[in-house]
Enzyme design. Sequence first.
Site, PDB file in Angstrom:
ATOM      1  N   TRP A 287      -4.923  12.177   5.401  1.00  0.00           N
ATOM      2  CA  TRP A 287      -4.616  12.731   4.069  1.00  0.00           C
ATOM      3  C   TRP A 287      -3.184  12.380   3.598  1.00  0.00           C
ATOM      4  O   TRP A 287      -2.354  13.259   3.347  1.00  0.00           O
ATOM      5  CB  TRP A 287      -4.781  14.251   4.084  1.00  0.00           C
ATOM      6  CG  TRP A 287      -6.211  14.711   4.144  1.00  0.00           C
ATOM      7  CD1 TRP A 287      -7.317  13.990   4.445  1.00  0.00           C
ATOM      8  CD2 TRP A 287      -6.674  16.054   3.877  1.00  0.00           C
ATOM      9  NE1 TRP A 287      -8.441  14.789   4.399  1.00  0.00           N
ATOM     10  CE2 TRP A 287      -8.069  16.049   4.056  1.00  0.00           C
ATOM     11  CE3 TRP A 287      -6.048  17.254   3.523  1.00  0.00           C
ATOM     12  CZ2 TRP A 287      -8.849  17.199   3.880  1.00  0.00           C
ATOM     13  CZ3 TRP A 287      -6.821  18.387   3.364  1.00  0.00           C
ATOM     14  CH2 TRP A 287      -8.205  18.363   3.533  1.00  0.00           C
TER      15      TRP A 287
ATOM     16  N   TYR B 178     -16.694   3.941   6.644  1.00  0.00           N
ATOM     17  CA  TYR B 178     -15.241   3.782   6.749  1.00  0.00           C
ATOM     18  C   TYR B 178     -14.786   4.111   8.182  1.00  0.00           C
ATOM     19  O   TYR B 178     -14.099   3.308   8.832  1.00  0.00           O
ATOM     20  CB  TYR B 178     -14.545   4.702   5.733  1.00  0.00           C
ATOM     21  CG  TYR B 178     -13.041   4.830   5.911  1.00  0.00           C
ATOM     22  CD1 TYR B 178     -12.195   3.767   5.613  1.00  0.00           C
ATOM     23  CD2 TYR B 178     -12.474   6.019   6.372  1.00  0.00           C
ATOM     24  CE1 TYR B 178     -10.808   3.889   5.790  1.00  0.00           C
ATOM     25  CE2 TYR B 178     -11.106   6.152   6.540  1.00  0.00           C
ATOM     26  CZ  TYR B 178     -10.275   5.083   6.249  1.00  0.00           C
ATOM     27  OH  TYR B 178      -8.924   5.208   6.420  1.00  0.00           O
TER      28      TYR B 178
ATOM     29  N   ALA C 253      -6.007  -2.126   4.779  1.00  0.00           N
ATOM     30  CA  ALA C 253      -7.342  -1.586   5.063  1.00  0.00           C
ATOM     31  C   ALA C 253      -8.100  -1.409   3.755  1.00  0.00           C
ATOM     32  O   ALA C 253      -7.491  -1.391   2.676  1.00  0.00           O
ATOM     33  CB  ALA C 253      -7.227  -0.234   5.771  1.00  0.00           C
TER      34      ALA C 253
ATOM     35  N   ILE D 133      -6.306 -10.732   5.384  1.00  0.00           N
ATOM     36  CA  ILE D 133      -6.416 -10.519   6.845  1.00  0.00           C
ATOM     37  C   ILE D 133      -7.809 -10.854   7.380  1.00  0.00           C
ATOM     38  O   ILE D 133      -8.001 -10.954   8.589  1.00  0.00           O
ATOM     39  CB  ILE D 133      -5.993  -9.090   7.283  1.00  0.00           C
ATOM     40  CG1 ILE D 133      -6.886  -8.017   6.645  1.00  0.00           C
ATOM     41  CG2 ILE D 133      -4.519  -8.837   7.017  1.00  0.00           C
ATOM     42  CD1 ILE D 133      -6.736  -6.634   7.307  1.00  0.00           C
TER      43      ILE D 133
ATOM     44  N   LYS E  87     -13.318   1.585  11.061  1.00  0.00           N
ATOM     45  CA  LYS E  87     -11.969   1.794  11.618  1.00  0.00           C
ATOM     46  C   LYS E  87     -12.030   1.928  13.149  1.00  0.00           C
ATOM     47  O   LYS E  87     -11.132   1.454  13.842  1.00  0.00           O
ATOM     48  CB  LYS E  87     -11.318   3.044  10.994  1.00  0.00           C
ATOM     49  CG  LYS E  87     -11.003   2.933   9.504  1.00  0.00           C
ATOM     50  CD  LYS E  87      -9.880   1.971   9.159  1.00  0.00           C
ATOM     51  CE  LYS E  87      -8.531   2.456   9.607  1.00  0.00           C
ATOM     52  NZ  LYS E  87      -7.452   1.501   9.158  1.00  0.00           N
TER      53      LYS E  87
ATOM     54  N   GLY F 251       0.804  -1.222   0.000  1.00  0.00           N
ATOM     55  CA  GLY F 251       0.000   0.000   0.000  1.00  0.00           C
ATOM     56  C   GLY F 251       0.834   1.267   0.000  1.00  0.00           C
ATOM     57  O   GLY F 251       2.070   1.236   0.058  1.00  0.00           O
TER      58      GLY F 251
ATOM     59  N   THR G 122      -9.535   1.409   2.066  1.00  0.00           N
ATOM     60  CA  THR G 122      -9.381   2.852   2.298  1.00  0.00           C
ATOM     61  C   THR G 122     -10.272   3.716   1.394  1.00  0.00           C
ATOM     62  O   THR G 122     -10.295   4.937   1.559  1.00  0.00           O
ATOM     63  CB  THR G 122      -7.910   3.271   2.073  1.00  0.00           C
ATOM     64  OG1 THR G 122      -7.505   2.830   0.773  1.00  0.00           O
ATOM     65  CG2 THR G 122      -6.993   2.655   3.110  1.00  0.00           C
TER      66      THR G 122
ATOM     67  N   LEU H 253       1.194   3.679   2.320  1.00  0.00           N
ATOM     68  CA  LEU H 253       2.016   3.823   3.522  1.00  0.00           C
ATOM     69  C   LEU H 253       2.890   2.594   3.747  1.00  0.00           C
ATOM     70  O   LEU H 253       4.087   2.719   4.039  1.00  0.00           O
ATOM     71  CB  LEU H 253       1.098   4.044   4.748  1.00  0.00           C
ATOM     72  CG  LEU H 253       1.794   4.089   6.105  1.00  0.00           C
ATOM     73  CD1 LEU H 253       2.806   5.234   6.174  1.00  0.00           C
ATOM     74  CD2 LEU H 253       0.759   4.226   7.225  1.00  0.00           C
TER      75      LEU H 253
ATOM     76  N   THR I 287      -7.154   6.310  11.471  1.00  0.00           N
ATOM     77  CA  THR I 287      -7.478   7.461  10.630  1.00  0.00           C
ATOM     78  C   THR I 287      -8.099   8.634  11.397  1.00  0.00           C
ATOM     79  O   THR I 287      -8.730   8.437  12.451  1.00  0.00           O
ATOM     80  CB  THR I 287      -8.483   7.003   9.540  1.00  0.00           C
ATOM     81  OG1 THR I 287      -8.960   8.133   8.819  1.00  0.00           O
ATOM     82  CG2 THR I 287      -9.687   6.286  10.142  1.00  0.00           C
TER      83      THR I 287
HETATM   84  N1  NAP Z   1      -4.459   7.169   2.459  1.00  0.00           N
HETATM   85  C1  NAP Z   1      -4.897   8.050   3.352  1.00  0.00           C
HETATM   86  O1  NAP Z   1      -5.098   9.235   3.036  1.00  0.00           O
HETATM   87  C2  NAP Z   1      -5.127   7.637   4.778  1.00  0.00           C
HETATM   88  C3  NAP Z   1      -5.621   8.607   5.671  1.00  0.00           C
HETATM   89  C4  NAP Z   1      -5.835   8.235   7.004  1.00  0.00           C
HETATM   90  C5  NAP Z   1      -5.558   6.948   7.436  1.00  0.00           C
HETATM   91  N2  NAP Z   1      -5.118   6.025   6.540  1.00  0.00           N
HETATM   92  C6  NAP Z   1      -4.884   4.669   7.036  1.00  0.00           C
HETATM   93  O2  NAP Z   1      -3.557   4.314   6.723  1.00  0.00           O
HETATM   94  C7  NAP Z   1      -3.468   2.912   6.457  1.00  0.00           C
HETATM   95  C8  NAP Z   1      -2.767   2.709   5.130  1.00  0.00           C
HETATM   96  O3  NAP Z   1      -3.490   3.356   4.110  1.00  0.00           O
HETATM   97  P1  NAP Z   1      -2.952   3.407   2.613  1.00  0.00           P
HETATM   98  O4  NAP Z   1      -3.382   4.683   2.041  1.00  0.00           O
HETATM   99  O5  NAP Z   1      -1.524   2.980   2.581  1.00  0.00           O
HETATM  100  O6  NAP Z   1      -3.846   2.256   1.982  1.00  0.00           O
HETATM  101  P2  NAP Z   1      -3.747   1.579   0.544  1.00  0.00           P
HETATM  102  O7  NAP Z   1      -2.717   2.232  -0.309  1.00  0.00           O
HETATM  103  O8  NAP Z   1      -5.156   1.498   0.053  1.00  0.00           O
HETATM  104  O9  NAP Z   1      -3.207   0.141   0.923  1.00  0.00           O
HETATM  105  C9  NAP Z   1      -3.972  -0.721   1.684  1.00  0.00           C
HETATM  106  C10 NAP Z   1      -3.456  -2.108   1.448  1.00  0.00           C
HETATM  107  O10 NAP Z   1      -4.344  -2.973   2.147  1.00  0.00           O
HETATM  108  C11 NAP Z   1      -4.243  -4.228   1.527  1.00  0.00           C
HETATM  109  N3  NAP Z   1      -5.477  -4.972   1.760  1.00  0.00           N
HETATM  110  C12 NAP Z   1      -6.748  -4.611   1.487  1.00  0.00           C
HETATM  111  N4  NAP Z   1      -7.588  -5.605   1.822  1.00  0.00           N
HETATM  112  C13 NAP Z   1      -6.823  -6.611   2.337  1.00  0.00           C
HETATM  113  C14 NAP Z   1      -7.104  -7.902   2.851  1.00  0.00           C
HETATM  114  N5  NAP Z   1      -8.364  -8.365   2.936  1.00  0.00           N
HETATM  115  N6  NAP Z   1      -6.078  -8.664   3.271  1.00  0.00           N
HETATM  116  C15 NAP Z   1      -4.796  -8.229   3.203  1.00  0.00           C
HETATM  117  N7  NAP Z   1      -4.466  -7.019   2.725  1.00  0.00           N
HETATM  118  C16 NAP Z   1      -5.481  -6.218   2.290  1.00  0.00           C
HETATM  119  C17 NAP Z   1      -4.042  -3.973   0.037  1.00  0.00           C
HETATM  120  O11 NAP Z   1      -3.139  -4.977  -0.384  1.00  0.00           O
HETATM  121  P3  NAP Z   1      -2.835  -5.381  -1.928  1.00  0.00           P
HETATM  122  O12 NAP Z   1      -2.393  -4.103  -2.598  1.00  0.00           O
HETATM  123  O13 NAP Z   1      -1.757  -6.393  -1.793  1.00  0.00           O
HETATM  124  O14 NAP Z   1      -4.126  -5.901  -2.497  1.00  0.00           O
HETATM  125  C18 NAP Z   1      -3.470  -2.557  -0.013  1.00  0.00           C
HETATM  126  O15 NAP Z   1      -2.173  -2.505  -0.537  1.00  0.00           O
HETATM  127  C19 NAP Z   1      -4.902   2.389   6.532  1.00  0.00           C
HETATM  128  O16 NAP Z   1      -5.122   1.859   7.808  1.00  0.00           O
HETATM  129  C20 NAP Z   1      -5.757   3.621   6.361  1.00  0.00           C
HETATM  130  O17 NAP Z   1      -7.005   3.476   7.006  1.00  0.00           O
HETATM  131  C21 NAP Z   1      -4.880   6.344   5.224  1.00  0.00           C
END
Ligand code: NAP
Length: 281
Positions: free
Chosen positions: A149, A124, A59, A36, A128, A10, A61, A12, A100
């Site tokens: 963000w 969402y 997650a 997961i 969370k 992902g 997301t 992050l 988040t």
């Molecule tokens: N992006 C934001 O702006 C933001 C803001 C606030 C908080 N967050 C939090 O930060 C964290 C990381 O976010 P991110 O933006 O890095 O997310 P992301 O780019 O969407 O990556 C999430 C990863 O979760 C994996 N995933 C989804 N479903 C799954 C499952 N059932 N089993 C195993 N893996 C699974 C996916 O894996 P694959 O790619 O291998 O399919 C994906 O790479 C999350 O907890 C999110 O809630 C993000």
Amino acid sequence: MKVVMFGGNGLLGSDIIKVCSGEHEMIALGSADVDITNSEAVYNLIKAHKPDAVINSAALTDVDKCENNPDEAYRVNAMGPKNIAMACRDFNSRMIHISTDYVFDGKKDSPYDEFEQVAPVNIYGKSKVAGEQFVQMCAPKFMIIRTAWVFGTKRKHFVDYVIDSINKGEEVIAVKDMVSSPTYSLDLAELIKELLPLNEVGIFHGVNKGYCSRVQMVEEIMKVMNKQTRVQVLSQSQWKKPAARPVFSALKNYHLHLLDKDTMSGWRDALKRYIRFKYQG
Ligand SMILES: NC(=O)c1ccc[n+]([C@@H]2O[C@H](COP(=O)([O-])OP(=O)(O)OC[C@H]3O[C@@H](n4cnc5c(N)ncnc54)[C@H](OP(=O)(O)O)[C@@H]3O)[C@@H](O)[C@H]2O)c1
């Protein structure tokens, strides 16, 4: 330390792997390696590795997808962390779980700290919160790190959308009543690397300092790019989306501040470094 990382592909997660690999043995997992939501697969994986720590950055997301698919949102964002937390308890691993700013309702006008009440406004955020609760209930050695963000190199996000539009001379849509703390995934990954070996517990906010609206963020991006494009400013009520967003969900790293460990820079500095790195060589 031996660290199992869920969500390693992902936005992050990929930076956490990049930053921590020099110092720790990182076992990076994507959804194709372990789902997961499959409790048995998660248990067997953690049993096989018996890691010192587990990081969960996996997650669902996509906020609007969560709103339209609540079962999937709760499976991934609540049951997933529950499965990981139970296995961490059984094999005595620390658990670092990413959460988040969308756990808050956004009705304040100053940044939220870790000691304030959650009150999510969409599926969402609710899923969370449920994930956070399971982690606190099941994993004795837990750290929950809430961020907001996020921008980084791994996949497209709001900053890339704005820059792509600027480069193509296209109009940008920016919502004025959405305010939070933009955060560079690389900075957060560095922070997590520092926190990993500490014997700390609890909820932590981990964001670049300060906050802005989406409109102010677009203005800052245009300033750094030294290019302009048309901006259509909308309110959330005009920007028809399935899920409501909190209006003001900026965070403050208060728990880190109390421990003298808040090393995060301001969001403008972080944004400039990201744009310089990705777009300006
Ligand atoms: N992006 C934001 O702006 C933001 C803001 C606030 C908080 N967050 C939090 O930060 C964290 C990381 O976010 P991110 O933006 O890095 O997310 P992301 O780019 O969407 O990556 C999430 C990863 O979760 C994996 N995933 C989804 N479903 C799954 C499952 N059932 N089993 C195993 N893996 C699974 C996916 O894996 P694959 O790619 O291998 O399919 C994906 O790479 C999350 O907890 C999110 O809630 C993000």
